[in-house]
Design a protein around this motif. Structure first.
Motif, PDB file in Angstrom:
ATOM      1  N   VAL A  20       0.842  -1.192   0.000  1.00  0.00           N
ATOM      2  CA  VAL A  20       0.000   0.000   0.000  1.00  0.00           C
ATOM      3  C   VAL A  20       0.883   1.250   0.000  1.00  0.00           C
ATOM      4  CG1 VAL A  20      -1.680   1.335   1.356  1.00  0.00           C
ATOM      5  CG2 VAL A  20      -1.917  -1.162   1.145  1.00  0.00           C
ATOM      6  N   GLY A  21       0.549   2.192  -0.848  1.00  0.00           N
ATOM      7  CA  GLY A  21       1.264   3.452  -0.908  1.00  0.00           C
ATOM      8  C   GLY A  21       0.372   4.608  -0.509  1.00  0.00           C
ATOM      9  N   LEU A  22       0.843   5.430   0.411  1.00  0.00           N
ATOM     10  CA  LEU A  22       0.116   6.621   0.861  1.00  0.00           C
ATOM     11  C   LEU A  22       1.007   7.831   0.638  1.00  0.00           C
ATOM     12  CD1 LEU A  22      -1.235   5.293   4.294  1.00  0.00           C
ATOM     13  CD2 LEU A  22      -2.452   5.313   2.102  1.00  0.00           C
ATOM     14  N   ARG A  23       0.525   8.811  -0.130  1.00  0.00           N
ATOM     15  CA  ARG A  23       1.335   9.997  -0.453  1.00  0.00           C
ATOM     16  C   ARG A  23       0.628  11.244   0.078  1.00  0.00           C
ATOM     17  NH1 ARG A  23       1.605  13.492  -5.124  1.00  0.00           N
ATOM     18  NH2 ARG A  23       3.700  14.367  -5.416  1.00  0.00           N
ATOM     19  N   PHE A  24       1.344  12.001   0.886  1.00  0.00           N
ATOM     20  CA  PHE A  24       0.779  13.188   1.527  1.00  0.00           C
ATOM     21  C   PHE A  24       1.456  14.436   0.967  1.00  0.00           C
ATOM     22  CE2 PHE A  24       0.232   9.647   4.421  1.00  0.00           C
ATOM     23  CZ  PHE A  24      -1.089   9.770   4.810  1.00  0.00           C
ATOM     24  N   THR A  25       0.660  15.409   0.598  1.00  0.00           N
ATOM     25  CA  THR A  25       1.163  16.642  -0.007  1.00  0.00           C
ATOM     26  C   THR A  25       0.742  17.845   0.835  1.00  0.00           C
ATOM     27  OG1 THR A  25      -0.817  16.860  -1.384  1.00  0.00           O
ATOM     28  CG2 THR A  25       1.040  15.648  -2.323  1.00  0.00           C
ATOM     29  N   GLY A  26       1.340  19.001   0.541  1.00  0.00           N
ATOM     30  CA  GLY A  26       0.945  20.239   1.214  1.00  0.00           C
ATOM     31  C   GLY A  26       1.307  20.288   2.671  1.00  0.00           C
ATOM     32  N   LEU A  27       2.378  19.599   3.079  1.00  0.00           N
ATOM     33  CA  LEU A  27       2.752  19.573   4.495  1.00  0.00           C
ATOM     34  C   LEU A  27       3.388  20.886   4.942  1.00  0.00           C
ATOM     35  CD1 LEU A  27       4.218  15.959   4.602  1.00  0.00           C
ATOM     36  CD2 LEU A  27       1.951  16.700   5.333  1.00  0.00           C
TER      37      LEU A  27
END
Length: 280
Positions: free
Chosen positions: A48-55
């Motif tokens: 599973v890949g989880l990508r978080f942006t706008g940190l």
């Protein structure tokens, strides 16, 4: 870093940022849920890949707390254990549907194991659905615009909400950080193979802390200027090289180093200084 921790809380913001890779490398981008990680004999144990942006976390910040909060989509109680790693880059590229696009990414050496408790209530987002502390797998070389990817493998099944299933209940990354002092920064480029000057006089104005260290080593320099920092292990092998532009202080992530004794050699401004530290 110092001061009161800053809190960042970001959910997955697009269906292309929570993806599942099956045992044959196929990428599923629009599922109504996320299986952690077994999804039947055909799909097998997924990656599973989880990508978080706008940190918007400043480079060199010290991550003091981090976890992912999931929301239960199905009741599951069987034994489930997963390993969480980060992608070893300071700005994670978007996922694609190319085969093995998740598992083929370079991963952090550091990892976190999560023996997931039973998920008994659909819609619950409690500590049972929350990962353990993951701050040690989050890099601090990123810039304010960087994206961060987590990669999850393992066995067993827990079913979490995905972005397509409910955008308001998609996986949420929670981070607390403190900013680096004096706006110190690291340019993460390899140095040329140049000689490092011998140890110079210690006037007490150069020091490093904390020692021993777990995740972030802070170096305070004798004066403003440009410095080359080389970290070597007890075998004399170079494990990190950084070119530092700093007024007084810089913070270097060392969570990926194995436990042991290391030497820091700092050269620049016509001085050479050597210090040792213990990585726990």
């Amino acid at each position: 870093g110092g001061g009161t921790p800053v809190v960042v809380s970001k959910r997955i913001s697009t269906g292309m940022d929570d993806v599942e890779e099956n045992k044959n490398g196929g990428i599923y981008t629009n599922s109504s849920d996320i299986e952690l990680v077994y999804d039947g004999s055909t799909v097998g144990n997924q990656t599973v890949g989880l990508r978080f942006t706008g940190l918007n976390i400043p480079q060199g910040s010290s991550i003091t707390k981090a976890y992912v909060q999931f929301t239960c989509d199905e009741q599951k109680t069987g034994t489930t254990s997963v390993t969480i790693k980060g992608e070893a880059t300071d700005n994670s590229a978007a996922f694609t549907t190319a085969a093995y696009n998740v598992s083929s990414r370079t991963k952090t050496t550091a990892s976190v194991t999560w023996s997931i408790p039973a998920w008994n209530t659909v819609g619950a987002a409690t500590t049972n659905e929350r990962t353990p502390e993951i701050k040690n797998i989050i890099r601090s070389g990123f810039s304010t615009s960087s994206a961060l990817t987590l990669i999850i493998t393992g066995t067993g099944t827990r079913t979490a909400e995905s972005y397509e299933g409910s955008s308001s209940k998609a996986a949420l990354l929670y981070i607390e950080y403190t900013t680096p002092l004096k706006n110190a920064s690291i340019a993460n480029n390899l140095l040329d193979n140049e000689s490092i000057s011998e140890e110079g006089p210690n006037d007490g104005s150069y020091y490093l802390f904390p020692n021993p260290v777990n995740d972030l080593l802070h170096l305070v320099f004798p004066s403003a200027g440009n410095y080359d920092v080389v970290i070597t292990n007890v075998q004399g092998m170079v494990v990190k090289r950084n070119k530092v532009v700093s007024l007084e202080m810089v913070s270097i992530p060392v969570a990926d180093l194995a436990s042991g004794i290391y030497t820091v050699t700092v050269s620049g401004e016509n001085t050479g200084i050597i210090r040792s530290f213990i990585k726990q």
